[in-house]
Design a protein around this motif. Structure first.
Motif, PDB file in Angstrom:
ATOM      1  N   ALA A  45      20.450  -5.936  -3.877  1.00  0.00           N
ATOM      2  CA  ALA A  45      19.737  -5.406  -2.713  1.00  0.00           C
ATOM      3  C   ALA A  45      19.148  -4.032  -3.013  1.00  0.00           C
ATOM      4  O   ALA A  45      18.050  -3.700  -2.545  1.00  0.00           O
ATOM      5  N   LEU A  46      19.865  -3.236  -3.797  1.00  0.00           N
ATOM      6  CA  LEU A  46      19.347  -1.914  -4.162  1.00  0.00           C
ATOM      7  C   LEU A  46      18.127  -2.053  -5.061  1.00  0.00           C
ATOM      8  O   LEU A  46      17.125  -1.334  -4.895  1.00  0.00           O
ATOM      9  N   ARG A  51      12.072  -2.178  -5.869  1.00  0.00           N
ATOM     10  CA  ARG A  51      10.906  -3.009  -6.197  1.00  0.00           C
ATOM     11  C   ARG A  51       9.814  -2.964  -5.121  1.00  0.00           C
ATOM     12  O   ARG A  51       8.701  -3.426  -5.358  1.00  0.00           O
ATOM     13  N   THR A  52      10.095  -2.422  -3.952  1.00  0.00           N
ATOM     14  CA  THR A  52       9.048  -2.279  -2.929  1.00  0.00           C
ATOM     15  C   THR A  52       7.989  -1.270  -3.357  1.00  0.00           C
ATOM     16  O   THR A  52       6.891  -1.247  -2.798  1.00  0.00           O
ATOM     17  N   ALA A 394       8.346   7.873   2.739  1.00  0.00           N
ATOM     18  CA  ALA A 394       7.597   6.767   3.333  1.00  0.00           C
ATOM     19  C   ALA A 394       8.124   6.469   4.728  1.00  0.00           C
ATOM     20  O   ALA A 394       9.331   6.289   4.911  1.00  0.00           O
ATOM     21  N   ILE A 395       7.247   6.427   5.711  1.00  0.00           N
ATOM     22  CA  ILE A 395       7.650   6.126   7.082  1.00  0.00           C
ATOM     23  C   ILE A 395       7.458   4.644   7.384  1.00  0.00           C
ATOM     24  O   ILE A 395       8.359   3.975   7.887  1.00  0.00           O
ATOM     25  N   LEU A 396       6.272   4.116   7.062  1.00  0.00           N
ATOM     26  CA  LEU A 396       5.975   2.721   7.340  1.00  0.00           C
ATOM     27  C   LEU A 396       5.763   1.955   6.039  1.00  0.00           C
ATOM     28  O   LEU A 396       5.261   2.495   5.060  1.00  0.00           O
ATOM     29  N   GLY A 397       6.144   0.671   6.049  1.00  0.00           N
ATOM     30  CA  GLY A 397       5.922  -0.167   4.876  1.00  0.00           C
ATOM     31  C   GLY A 397       6.984  -1.234   4.761  1.00  0.00           C
ATOM     32  O   GLY A 397       7.962  -1.274   5.517  1.00  0.00           O
ATOM     33  N   THR A 398       6.810  -2.107   3.777  1.00  0.00           N
ATOM     34  CA  THR A 398       7.768  -3.201   3.575  1.00  0.00           C
ATOM     35  C   THR A 398       9.127  -2.698   3.105  1.00  0.00           C
ATOM     36  O   THR A 398      10.111  -3.455   3.153  1.00  0.00           O
ATOM     37  N   HIS A 399       9.184  -1.442   2.659  1.00  0.00           N
ATOM     38  CA  HIS A 399      10.463  -0.890   2.231  1.00  0.00           C
ATOM     39  C   HIS A 399      11.481  -0.876   3.366  1.00  0.00           C
ATOM     40  O   HIS A 399      12.693  -0.910   3.120  1.00  0.00           O
ATOM     41  N   LEU A 403      15.261  -1.879   3.022  1.00  0.00           N
ATOM     42  CA  LEU A 403      16.308  -0.921   3.359  1.00  0.00           C
ATOM     43  C   LEU A 403      17.294  -1.534   4.349  1.00  0.00           C
ATOM     44  O   LEU A 403      18.521  -1.395   4.192  1.00  0.00           O
ATOM     45  N   SER A 404      16.777  -2.235   5.336  1.00  0.00           N
ATOM     46  CA  SER A 404      17.651  -2.918   6.302  1.00  0.00           C
ATOM     47  C   SER A 404      18.513  -3.963   5.610  1.00  0.00           C
ATOM     48  O   SER A 404      19.701  -4.120   5.927  1.00  0.00           O
ATOM     49  N   ARG A 405      17.924  -4.674   4.633  1.00  0.00           N
ATOM     50  CA  ARG A 405      18.670  -5.693   3.902  1.00  0.00           C
ATOM     51  C   ARG A 405      19.790  -5.062   3.073  1.00  0.00           C
ATOM     52  O   ARG A 405      20.907  -5.595   2.989  1.00  0.00           O
TER      53      ARG A 405
END
Length: 415
Positions: A45-46, A51-52, A394-399, A403-405
């Protein structure tokens, strides 16, 4: 409508080339109650978070039952930012690289205030103006130290001229104190995140009561007892070459988020990121936002709290002080500055059920967020203390999904 491309770093196919593991942590088989499958899932997960492409560097330390399970880094401390070219010289991020904690520094400042109260120097329920008379003007005379710690002091912003709206203002301690004291409250006693203002007032109270700067108080009460190499407001010039740089990343910050960020930070988001890499920022003292530390040091700090304020038999804080430090103040509610639901204690951001800042099912967790993607926390129900330090702002993005995962995986595997 224009399409804004997210700012990302180059992620190598083979992550072994950008992975560094602390020499004394790697071990085979089960560890601290976690199976090999558990640690593999957390590590996966890390890596997914890295990788984002939102972070030039990530440092992660996880302790469970007081035992270090992870102390690893991914990526670079310098040279692989979103705007850097392939020819830009690169420096790997390592577990000993100091990183600015930004607002996660508030948790440390809060502990210093609670320590001063424990020793009888102040009373948390006393008015700020009792210790700092100038603060009592402009309608703030009834604000208590407890109010400030819980972001209910009513002064999340200070009144400044347009010409003074620059990051460099945060480096002029006396001027900032003067401006805060002269400013009227802007949020009554509603919960509203004091991004910068509260830290300066708490630091000034420590200075007035102890007769020493907050830097010396931190050194005596936490850094030296815990034997930290860094963990200081600002960082000594000799360590500047070691510091990880900060980079603007993710989707560009646009309205309305840009307005929220500027209200909290006084200046536009990109300007804060730029200024954080300057010599003046590194030598400034900003109690709410510029402690430099490693992920291991931040994890050890929260482990001390998790252990009832004790380290190797030495009592840094009394258990009763730690209990008050993590006790909720009010219910979960909309933060009037950040415009998201949060719950605070007198100095900590708190977890929640069914989900919160530290992932799902974390009603006992406490810690602090730093510049959106830095986290330091303890979770008594899972017997863990952790630190996740990132250099991409980064505020917005697929990260955010990754991060939640990661947080969900940590919580599930440490259940």
């Amino acid at each position: 409508m224009p399409v804004f491309q997210p700012m990302k770093v180059r992620v190598p196919r083979d992550l072994h080339t950008v992975t560094t593991v602390a020499d004394d942590v790697e071990r085979d088989g089960p560890c601290a109650g976690l199976s090999a499958a558990d640690t593999k899932a957390i590590w996966s997960a890390l890596k997914g978070l890295y990788r984002t492409g939102a972070y030039p560097g990530i440092a992660f330390t996880l302790r469970r039952h007081g035992q270090r399970v992870f102390d690893r880094t991914l990526g670079h401390a310098e040279g692989n930012g979103p705007a850097d070219s392939t020819s830009t010289p690169k420096r790997l991020l390592t577990p000993v690289t100091p990183i600015c904690l930004f607002s996660a520094s508030k948790a440390v400042t809060a502990v210093l205030v609670h320590k001063l109260a424990e020793d009888g120097g102040i009373r948390l329920d006393e008015r700020v103006s009792h210790y700092l008379p100038a603060f009592g003007q402009a309608g703030k005379q009834d604000t208590t130290i407890s109010d400030v710690l819980a972001h209910r002091g009513g002064f999340p912003m200070m009144k400044i001229r347009a010409a003074d709206k620059k990051v460099e203002l945060m480096e002029d301690w006396d001027r900032v104190i003067e401006l805060i004291c002269a400013s009227p409250p802007t949020a009554s006693r509603q919960q509203a995140y004091h991004a910068m203002t509260g830290g300066f007032i708490l630091g000034e109270i420590i200075k007035r009561v102890t007769g020493t700067p907050i830097t010396a108080y931190l050194d005596a009460e936490i850094r030296k007892p815990l034997k930290f190499r860094h963990f200081t407001y600002g960082i000594a010039k000799k360590h500047w070459p070691e510091v990880a740089l900060n980079y603007e990343a993710g989707a560009p910050v646009r309205f309305p988020l840009s307005t929220v960020a500027e209200r909290a930070l006084f200046v536009p988001f990109p300007e804060v990121v730029r200024a954080s890499n300057t010599p003046s920022f590194k030598q400034a003292v900003i109690p709410a936002g510029n402690i430099y530390a490693t992920a291991d040091e931040l994890s050890r700090f929260f482990q001390m709290l998790l252990d009832g304020g004790s380290v190797n038999g030495r009592q840094i804080l009394k258990p009763a002080t730690v209990a008050r430090l993590r006790k909720p103040v009010g219910r979960i509610g909309l933060d009037r500055m950040l415009m998201i639901p949060l719950q605070y204690s007198e100095g900590m951001m708190l977890g929640a059920r069914p989900a919160g800042l530290f992932g799902p099912d974390t009603p006992e967790a406490y810690g602090h967020l730093g510049f959106m993607n830095i986290l330091g926390w303890a979770d008594p129900s899972r017997h863990l203390s952790a630190a996740l330090l990132t250099t991409g702002k980064a505020i917005l993005g697929t990260h955010l999904i990754a991060l939640s995962r990661l947080l969900a995986t940590i919580n599930a595997r440490c259940a």
